[in-house]
Motif scaffolding. Structure first.
Motif, mmCIF file in Angstrom:
data_model
loop_
_atom_site.group_PDB
_atom_site.id
_atom_site.type_symbol
_atom_site.label_atom_id
_atom_site.label_comp_id
_atom_site.label_asym_id
_atom_site.label_seq_id
_atom_site.Cartn_x
_atom_site.Cartn_y
_atom_site.Cartn_z
ATOM 1 N N PRO A 288 6.240 3.945 4.094
ATOM 2 C CA PRO A 288 7.397 4.124 4.998
ATOM 3 C C PRO A 288 7.293 3.217 6.222
ATOM 4 N N ASN A 289 6.066 3.101 6.731
ATOM 5 C CA ASN A 289 5.799 2.221 7.875
ATOM 6 C C ASN A 289 4.588 1.352 7.541
ATOM 7 N N LEU A 290 4.801 0.053 7.510
ATOM 8 C CA LEU A 290 3.721 -0.848 7.124
ATOM 9 C C LEU A 290 2.607 -0.862 8.172
ATOM 10 N N PRO A 291 1.346 -0.775 7.738
ATOM 11 C CA PRO A 291 0.236 -0.857 8.692
ATOM 12 C C PRO A 291 0.110 -2.278 9.243
ATOM 13 N N THR A 292 -0.361 -2.391 10.464
ATOM 14 C CA THR A 292 -0.496 -3.714 11.084
ATOM 15 C C THR A 292 -1.870 -4.327 10.847
ATOM 16 N N PHE A 293 -2.859 -3.492 10.571
ATOM 17 C CA PHE A 293 -4.239 -3.953 10.387
ATOM 18 C C PHE A 293 -4.696 -4.799 11.578
ATOM 19 N N ASP A 294 -4.319 -4.379 12.764
ATOM 20 C CA ASP A 294 -4.646 -5.133 13.972
ATOM 21 C C ASP A 294 -6.144 -5.258 14.217
ATOM 22 N N ASN A 295 -6.921 -4.329 13.699
ATOM 23 C CA ASN A 295 -8.362 -4.340 13.937
ATOM 24 C C ASN A 295 -9.157 -4.937 12.782
ATOM 25 N N SER A 296 -8.453 -5.536 11.827
ATOM 26 C CA SER A 296 -9.125 -6.099 10.649
ATOM 27 C C SER A 296 -9.052 -7.623 10.640
ATOM 28 N N TYR A 297 -10.078 -8.244 10.031
ATOM 29 C CA TYR A 297 -10.108 -9.693 9.866
ATOM 30 C C TYR A 297 -9.681 -10.093 8.458
ATOM 31 N N ALA A 298 -9.920 -9.208 7.517
ATOM 32 C CA ALA A 298 -9.552 -9.461 6.125
ATOM 33 C C ALA A 298 -9.444 -8.109 5.426
ATOM 34 N N LEU A 299 -8.836 -8.109 4.246
ATOM 35 C CA LEU A 299 -8.601 -6.863 3.511
ATOM 36 C C LEU A 299 -9.196 -6.961 2.118
ATOM 37 N N HIS A 300 -10.098 -6.048 1.822
ATOM 38 C CA HIS A 300 -10.700 -6.005 0.496
ATOM 39 C C HIS A 300 -9.844 -5.107 -0.390
ATOM 40 N N LEU A 301 -9.333 -5.668 -1.499
ATOM 41 C CA LEU A 301 -8.384 -4.932 -2.333
ATOM 42 C C LEU A 301 -9.038 -4.155 -3.473
ATOM 43 N N TRP A 302 -10.362 -4.112 -3.517
ATOM 44 C CA TRP A 302 -11.079 -3.284 -4.486
ATOM 45 C C TRP A 302 -10.668 -3.579 -5.931
ATOM 46 N N ASN A 303 -10.666 -4.838 -6.302
ATOM 47 C CA ASN A 303 -10.156 -5.199 -7.628
ATOM 48 C C ASN A 303 -10.976 -4.586 -8.762
ATOM 49 N N TYR A 304 -12.294 -4.374 -8.532
ATOM 50 C CA TYR A 304 -13.110 -3.794 -9.602
ATOM 51 C C TYR A 304 -12.715 -2.350 -9.903
ATOM 52 N N MET A 305 -12.003 -1.715 -8.962
ATOM 53 C CA MET A 305 -11.510 -0.357 -9.203
ATOM 54 C C MET A 305 -10.209 -0.365 -10.010
ATOM 55 N N ASN A 306 -9.582 -1.533 -10.093
ATOM 56 C CA ASN A 306 -8.233 -1.627 -10.653
ATOM 57 C C ASN A 306 -8.253 -1.671 -12.180
ATOM 58 N N SER A 307 -8.699 -0.584 -12.796
ATOM 59 C CA SER A 307 -8.752 -0.508 -14.257
ATOM 60 C C SER A 307 -7.358 -0.438 -14.876
ATOM 61 N N GLU A 308 -6.368 -0.100 -14.056
ATOM 62 C CA GLU A 308 -4.990 -0.028 -14.542
ATOM 63 C C GLU A 308 -4.294 -1.388 -14.506
ATOM 64 N N HIS A 309 -5.006 -2.394 -14.020
ATOM 65 C CA HIS A 309 -4.486 -3.762 -13.950
ATOM 66 C C HIS A 309 -3.172 -3.848 -13.167
ATOM 67 N N LYS A 310 -3.137 -3.128 -12.070
ATOM 68 C CA LYS A 310 -1.966 -3.208 -11.196
ATOM 69 C C LYS A 310 -1.902 -4.595 -10.565
ATOM 70 N N SER A 311 -0.710 -5.091 -10.347
ATOM 71 C CA SER A 311 -0.542 -6.415 -9.749
ATOM 72 C C SER A 311 0.627 -6.401 -8.772
ATOM 73 N N MET A 312 0.739 -7.483 -8.031
ATOM 74 C CA MET A 312 1.856 -7.613 -7.103
ATOM 75 C C MET A 312 3.136 -7.905 -7.883
ATOM 76 N N VAL A 313 4.171 -7.104 -7.633
ATOM 77 C CA VAL A 313 5.463 -7.274 -8.308
ATOM 78 C C VAL A 313 6.514 -7.633 -7.260
ATOM 79 N N PRO A 314 7.101 -8.822 -7.344
ATOM 80 C CA PRO A 314 8.143 -9.204 -6.379
ATOM 81 C C PRO A 314 9.291 -8.208 -6.389
ATOM 82 N N GLY A 315 9.742 -7.824 -5.206
ATOM 83 C CA GLY A 315 10.846 -6.883 -5.094
ATOM 84 C C GLY A 315 10.427 -5.432 -5.108
ATOM 85 N N SER A 316 9.141 -5.156 -5.262
ATOM 86 C CA SER A 316 8.668 -3.776 -5.341
ATOM 87 C C SER A 316 8.558 -3.124 -3.966
ATOM 88 N N ASN A 317 8.518 -3.950 -2.920
ATOM 89 C CA ASN A 317 8.390 -3.475 -1.542
ATOM 90 C C ASN A 317 7.075 -2.742 -1.291
#
Length: 343
Positions: A288-317
């Motif tokens: 609903p409200n996008l986080p700013t991550f103001d206190n972060s330098y980079a974001l680890h997306l935990w890809n090894y956890m992604n057994s469902e093979h989720k990916s970025m989908v354009p238009g998904s918001n």
């Protein structure tokens, strides 16, 4: 006889300034191309200069990524991660080591390789080099381990070899190592640092040390002395955590603020892990409200956890779509264009 008015002089001056500005921009573009080409050739504008990792990473400030399989077509997340680093660190070499890549010794060979990665080819600070473990481990404690280890008998060879390579690369070249699921969002302010993954573990996905740092040598020794290839994560976060605990105690791990360990910076988990591994799916959800991550330098997306093979989908918001749009727009645009052509 007609005499030029004051307004006439002002108009002429403005036109002159505009002309100079236009000329300067175009000349600077040319110089920028020349300078970046010279930078890519070890600081000398000559094609005779050897095109090597040692030359490119000679200042010890590179951003290092790697692929330990023979895969030659990186998925969108990997391309996004490398692009984000290239944008956040425009004055530093960003190097992608690939096991399946042939030898590269000249700029021409490297340029030919770059053409295979169109979303990254426009970034002059991105380089591609082969990953040769036998050369990388030479003159390090890892060489004896490497010689006696049979990859075919290793349960997690792709992962443990990756763990070993990151130590050897930072020992040899220095700079910042990042996994290929870590999106850069702002510059890391320290050259020598480790980071907490959570209150009981030190991250192996991102760290930075100067070339031939004593701590890196200790990491490699610990890797070999305590090797357990059959245990997931034992050669990665466990190595980091073991040594940090030995040198600095558990209080460093438990600190909720940035601190120091062994005279280097130790970042709190939120700098790279504002979303914990148990909540990794949040990256693929609509917020609903996008986080700013103001206190972060980079974001680890935990890809090894992604057994469902989720990916970025354009238009998904989703959150990950917004991250692509903000930090790797070239990759995002390429995905969007491919999606349109397939309709």
């Amino acid at each position: 006889m007609w005499k030029p008015s004051k307004i006439f002089y002002i108009v002429c001056l403005m036109l002159f300034i505009a002309g100079i500005s236009f000329f300067s921009r175009n000349v600077l573009k040319g110089y920028q191309h020349y300078i970046m080409k010279s930078f890519r050739l070890n600081g000398i504008g000559s094609d005779s200069v050897a095109f090597t990792t040692t030359a490119i990473l000679r200042q010890g400030n590179g951003i290092l990524f790697m692929e330990t399989t023979d895969r030659m077509e990186p998925p969108p997340l990997v391309l996004c991660v490398i692009e984000s680093a290239a944008r956040i660190y425009p004055d530093r070499p960003v190097v992608y080591f690939m096991k399946g890549l042939g030898n590269i010794t000249t700029e021409e060979e490297e340029e030919n390789t770059r053409r295979h990665f169109p979303t990254l080819s426009s970034f002059p600070n991105v380089y591609f080099f082969p990953l040769r473990m036998d050369e990388l481990f030479n003159n390090t404690p890892l060489m004896t381990w490497f010689k006696k280890t049979d990859p075919k008998k290793e349960r997690y060879w792709t992962h443990v070899s990756s763990d070993a390579c990151r130590f050897a690369m930072i020992w040899k070249y220095g700079g910042i190592y990042m996994d290929t699921d870590v999106i850069s969002i702002r510059p890391i302010p320290e050259a020598d640092f480790l980071a907490g993954e959570h209150s009981q573990s030190t991250s192996s996905a991102v760290f930075g040390l100067s070339p031939h740092h004593n701590l890196t040598w200790q990491f490699m020794e610990s890797f070999v002395e305590n090797y357990r290839g059959d245990k997931w994560g034992h050669q990665g976060p466990v190595v980091f955590t073991r040594l940090v605990t030995k040198l600095c105690g558990t209080s460093v791990l438990e600190s909720k603020e940035d601190t120091t360990c062994a005279n280097i910076s130790y970042f709190k988990p939120g700098r790279f892990y504002p979303i914990l591994y148990s909540s990794w799916k949040k990256y693929f959800e609509v917020w609903p409200n996008l986080p700013t991550f103001d206190n972060s330098y980079a974001l680890h997306l935990w890809n090894y956890m992604n057994s469902e093979h989720k990916s970025m989908v354009p238009g998904s918001n989703t959150l990950v779509e917004h991250l692509y749009q903000d930090y790797c727009p070239t990759t995002y645009g390429h995905i969007l264009e491919n999606e349109k052509t397939q309709i």
